[in-house]
Design a protein around this motif. Structure first.
Motif, PDB file in Angstrom:
ATOM      1  N   THR A  66      84.419  42.355   3.145  1.00  9.65           N
ATOM      2  CA  THR A  66      83.950  41.563   4.278  1.00  9.65           C
ATOM      3  C   THR A  66      84.684  40.231   4.267  1.00  9.65           C
ATOM      4  O   THR A  66      84.687  39.525   3.259  1.00  9.65           O
ATOM      5  N   VAL A  67      85.302  39.913   5.385  1.00  7.98           N
ATOM      6  CA  VAL A  67      86.076  38.675   5.502  1.00  7.98           C
ATOM      7  C   VAL A  67      85.318  37.691   6.385  1.00  7.98           C
ATOM      8  O   VAL A  67      84.787  38.064   7.437  1.00  7.98           O
ATOM      9  N   VAL A  68      85.264  36.449   5.963  1.00  9.65           N
ATOM     10  CA  VAL A  68      84.633  35.381   6.735  1.00  9.65           C
ATOM     11  C   VAL A  68      85.699  34.375   7.146  1.00  9.65           C
ATOM     12  O   VAL A  68      86.456  33.875   6.303  1.00  9.65           O
ATOM     13  N   LEU A  69      85.760  34.101   8.427  1.00 14.58           N
ATOM     14  CA  LEU A  69      86.672  33.086   8.960  1.00 14.58           C
ATOM     15  C   LEU A  69      85.879  31.841   9.313  1.00 14.58           C
ATOM     16  O   LEU A  69      84.832  31.922   9.952  1.00 14.58           O
ATOM     17  N   LYS A  70      86.399  30.689   8.926  1.00 11.51           N
ATOM     18  CA  LYS A  70      85.761  29.413   9.257  1.00 11.51           C
ATOM     19  C   LYS A  70      86.757  28.533  10.023  1.00 11.51           C
ATOM     20  O   LYS A  70      87.439  27.672   9.463  1.00 11.51           O
ATOM     21  N   PRO A  71      86.896  28.793  11.326  1.00  7.22           N
ATOM     22  CA  PRO A  71      87.685  27.871  12.146  1.00  7.22           C
ATOM     23  C   PRO A  71      86.860  26.634  12.478  1.00  7.22           C
ATOM     24  O   PRO A  71      85.667  26.568  12.168  1.00  7.22           O
ATOM     25  N   ASN A  72      87.487  25.661  13.089  1.00  5.82           N
ATOM     26  CA  ASN A  72      86.751  24.533  13.661  1.00  5.82           C
ATOM     27  C   ASN A  72      86.381  24.912  15.090  1.00  5.82           C
ATOM     28  O   ASN A  72      87.250  25.124  15.927  1.00  5.82           O
ATOM     29  N   ILE A  73      85.071  25.047  15.346  1.00  3.99           N
ATOM     30  CA  ILE A  73      84.554  25.355  16.685  1.00  3.99           C
ATOM     31  C   ILE A  73      83.463  24.346  17.014  1.00  3.99           C
ATOM     32  O   ILE A  73      82.513  24.630  17.741  1.00  3.99           O
ATOM     33  N   ALA A  74      83.573  23.144  16.451  1.00  2.00           N
ATOM     34  CA  ALA A  74      82.462  22.200  16.461  1.00  2.00           C
ATOM     35  C   ALA A  74      82.202  21.549  17.810  1.00  2.00           C
ATOM     36  O   ALA A  74      81.110  21.020  18.035  1.00  2.00           O
ATOM     37  N   TRP A  75      83.191  21.611  18.723  1.00  2.00           N
ATOM     38  CA  TRP A  75      83.100  20.779  19.918  1.00  2.00           C
ATOM     39  C   TRP A  75      83.154  21.605  21.195  1.00  2.00           C
ATOM     40  O   TRP A  75      83.861  22.603  21.289  1.00  2.00           O
ATOM     41  N   ASP A  76      82.430  21.144  22.197  1.00  2.00           N
ATOM     42  CA  ASP A  76      82.417  21.783  23.510  1.00  2.00           C
ATOM     43  C   ASP A  76      83.654  21.314  24.275  1.00  2.00           C
ATOM     44  O   ASP A  76      83.582  20.469  25.169  1.00  2.00           O
ATOM     45  N   ARG A  77      84.782  21.870  23.872  1.00  2.00           N
ATOM     46  CA  ARG A  77      86.069  21.484  24.435  1.00  2.00           C
ATOM     47  C   ARG A  77      86.934  22.727  24.633  1.00  2.00           C
ATOM     48  O   ARG A  77      86.873  23.671  23.839  1.00  2.00           O
ATOM     49  N   THR A  78      87.762  22.703  25.642  1.00  2.00           N
ATOM     50  CA  THR A  78      88.731  23.764  25.858  1.00  2.00           C
ATOM     51  C   THR A  78      89.925  23.569  24.911  1.00  2.00           C
ATOM     52  O   THR A  78      90.116  22.469  24.371  1.00  2.00           O
ATOM     53  N   PRO A  79      90.726  24.594  24.676  1.00  2.00           N
ATOM     54  CA  PRO A  79      91.782  24.503  23.665  1.00  2.00           C
ATOM     55  C   PRO A  79      92.786  23.375  23.865  1.00  2.00           C
ATOM     56  O   PRO A  79      93.344  22.867  22.884  1.00  2.00           O
ATOM     57  N   ASN A 172      89.797  29.733   5.508  1.00  2.00           N
ATOM     58  CA  ASN A 172      89.544  28.451   6.156  1.00  2.00           C
ATOM     59  C   ASN A 172      90.609  28.227   7.222  1.00  2.00           C
ATOM     60  O   ASN A 172      91.806  28.304   6.934  1.00  2.00           O
ATOM     61  N   MET A 173      90.177  27.948   8.473  1.00  2.00           N
ATOM     62  CA  MET A 173      91.112  27.808   9.588  1.00  2.00           C
ATOM     63  C   MET A 173      90.893  26.498  10.338  1.00  2.00           C
ATOM     64  O   MET A 173      90.408  26.479  11.468  1.00  2.00           O
ATOM     65  N   PRO A 174      91.246  25.378   9.743  1.00  2.00           N
ATOM     66  CA  PRO A 174      91.043  24.086  10.412  1.00  2.00           C
ATOM     67  C   PRO A 174      92.100  23.817  11.463  1.00  2.00           C
ATOM     68  O   PRO A 174      93.165  24.441  11.493  1.00  2.00           O
ATOM     69  N   ILE A 175      91.795  22.854  12.310  1.00  2.00           N
ATOM     70  CA  ILE A 175      92.822  22.283  13.181  1.00  2.00           C
ATOM     71  C   ILE A 175      93.106  20.869  12.683  1.00  2.00           C
ATOM     72  O   ILE A 175      92.198  20.145  12.256  1.00  2.00           O
ATOM     73  N   LEU A 176      94.350  20.487  12.689  1.00  2.00           N
ATOM     74  CA  LEU A 176      94.749  19.148  12.278  1.00  2.00           C
ATOM     75  C   LEU A 176      94.547  18.182  13.435  1.00  2.00           C
ATOM     76  O   LEU A 176      95.028  18.422  14.545  1.00  2.00           O
ATOM     77  N   LYS A 177      93.844  17.071  13.168  1.00  3.33           N
ATOM     78  CA  LYS A 177      93.606  16.094  14.235  1.00  3.33           C
ATOM     79  C   LYS A 177      93.140  14.764  13.646  1.00  3.33           C
ATOM     80  O   LYS A 177      92.793  14.666  12.465  1.00  3.33           O
ATOM     81  N   HIS A 178      93.120  13.771  14.500  1.00  4.33           N
ATOM     82  CA  HIS A 178      92.598  12.452  14.146  1.00  4.33           C
ATOM     83  C   HIS A 178      91.090  12.511  13.966  1.00  4.33           C
ATOM     84  O   HIS A 178      90.403  13.334  14.579  1.00  4.33           O
ATOM     85  N   HIS A 179      90.581  11.632  13.107  1.00  2.26           N
ATOM     86  CA  HIS A 179      89.134  11.507  12.932  1.00  2.26           C
ATOM     87  C   HIS A 179      88.794  10.029  12.792  1.00  2.26           C
ATOM     88  O   HIS A 179      89.440   9.302  12.027  1.00  2.26           O
ATOM     89  N   GLY A 180      87.792   9.582  13.508  1.00  2.00           N
ATOM     90  CA  GLY A 180      87.432   8.167  13.496  1.00  2.00           C
ATOM     91  C   GLY A 180      86.971   7.663  12.146  1.00  2.00           C
ATOM     92  O   GLY A 180      87.143   6.484  11.832  1.00  2.00           O
ATOM     93  N   GLY A 181      86.374   8.543  11.334  1.00  6.16           N
ATOM     94  CA  GLY A 181      85.852   8.116  10.041  1.00  6.16           C
ATOM     95  C   GLY A 181      86.815   8.309   8.886  1.00  6.16           C
ATOM     96  O   GLY A 181      86.983   7.426   8.039  1.00  6.16           O
ATOM     97  N   THR A 182      87.471   9.462   8.832  1.00  3.71           N
ATOM     98  CA  THR A 182      88.347   9.784   7.703  1.00  3.71           C
ATOM     99  C   THR A 182      89.838   9.720   8.054  1.00  3.71           C
ATOM    100  O   THR A 182      90.675  10.100   7.254  1.00  3.71           O
ATOM    101  N   LYS A 183      90.142   9.225   9.229  1.00  3.76           N
ATOM    102  CA  LYS A 183      91.512   9.066   9.732  1.00  3.76           C
ATOM    103  C   LYS A 183      92.126  10.400  10.153  1.00  3.76           C
ATOM    104  O   LYS A 183      92.667  10.525  11.235  1.00  3.76           O
ATOM    105  N   ILE A 184      92.072  11.378   9.266  1.00  4.87           N
ATOM    106  CA  ILE A 184      92.567  12.718   9.574  1.00  4.87           C
ATOM    107  C   ILE A 184      91.504  13.725   9.144  1.00  4.87           C
ATOM    108  O   ILE A 184      90.846  13.555   8.111  1.00  4.87           O
TER     109      ILE A 184
END
Length: 311
Positions: A66-79, A172-184
């Motif tokens: 069984t494989v588990v994928l963890k993308p970032n889907i945290a935001w109500d935003r289009t791609p 783990n499938m993150p997207i690289l982006k800016h973050h207000g708290g941790t910079k990246i």
């Protein structure tokens, strides 16, 4: 070679510098790579080239698992906002895992915006289900279990999503982006979608908590989506214009190395577009803290690194 010296080539014109100038730590080796850095092409094309170079998905997924994928889907935003992991990339990983013999592929995130809206408007739910995977609730409290964090400094215990705690294979499938708290925000910070109480982390030394949880979570593979890179107004995004299409991807068995490479990509793109800031590794403290805990290495010269350009 010092780990901060990955970017050797000055950036000129409007073209993004290719991976050859970013990852000068490549070693010639017959061994399978620890990290593949890909540039050019679509997110799916980069993944297909990169995973083949890594030895194929069968290196990580065995028949019946069984494989588990963890993308970032945290935001109500289009791609196009660059806030969530590219849905086509997630679908491609689902297909690759099933082709390698996975019994099932499950996908989740503990979202920040309303879960149904995030899953739908990000395009992830539709993409995953069409590819043969299954979306699982990431917000239901019943899905979280108490876990000890043995090597944790600030984070000793956490309520962890069952899929993250019990997966045969965790990708783990993150997207690289800016973050207000941790910079990246990228690979290790993407783990915040695996736990119930994010506010504890924010109140108790966020960088250390990120590193602490990274010492707990068993991850087979990290796939960094940097097709869009949000350079400002992260993590949820303000306008697609702040997330240019830059066509990068990193695939690695070492999550610390993946984040270190991501910092270099972000710095390169920030300079190219004149947005955001070209942060250094020292400005992203959770990377060094995780390295100190033995999670991985931020020194790419110690790894077998392969660079690929997709025409």
């Amino acid at each position: 070679m010092k780990r901060r010296d990955f970017v050797k080539t000055a950036i000129a014109g409007s073209a993004i510098a290719c991976t050859n100038s970013l990852f000068a730590a490549e070693k010639k080796s017959q061994k399978q790579p620890d990290l593949v850095a890909i540039h050019g092409g679509s997110a799916v094309q980069m993944f297909e080239k990169g995973i083949a170079e890594m030895g194929g998905m069968s290196r990580f997924v065995k028949k019946g698992q069984t494989v588990v994928l963890k993308p970032n889907i945290a935001w109500d935003r289009t791609p196009d906002f660059g806030a969530n992991t590219d849905p086509d990339l997630v679908a491609a990983v689902v297909k690759a895992c099933l082709a390698a013999g996975a019994k099932k592929v499950l996908c989740f995130d503990h979202t920040c915006h309303a879960a149904d809206d995030c899953y739908k408007h990000s395009g992830t739910a539709e993409a995953v289900e069409k590819a043969g995977g299954e979306m699982v609730s990431g917000n239901a409290h019943s899905m979280f279990i108490d876990q000890d964090i043995p090597r944790g400094v600030s984070l000793k215990k956490a309520k962890v999503h069952k899929l993250a705690a019990e997966a045969d294979v965790f990708i783990n499938m993150p997207i690289l982006k800016h973050h207000g708290g941790t910079k990246i925000t990228c690979a290790m910070k993407n783990y915040m979608g695996c736990i119930l109480d994010r506010q504890f982390w924010h109140r108790n030394d966020l960088p250390q908590c990120i590193a602490d949880f990274s010492s707990y979570q068993k991850t087979s593979l990290t796939i960094v989506d940097a097709y869009h890179v949000m350079l400002e107004h992260g993590p949820q995004g303000k306008d697609p214009k702040f997330a240019p299409v830059v066509k990068y991807q990193v695939i690695s068995t070492d999550i610390v190395a993946a984040d270190a490479a991501a910092v270099q990509i972000f710095a390169t793109v920030a300079k190219q577009y004149g947005m955001g800031k070209p942060y250094t590794l020292d400005e992203i403290p959770y990377i060094g803290l995780a390295e100190k805990l033995g999670v991985g290495t931020a020194d790419l010269s110690k790894l077998n690194v392969k660079r690929i350009s997709v025409a």
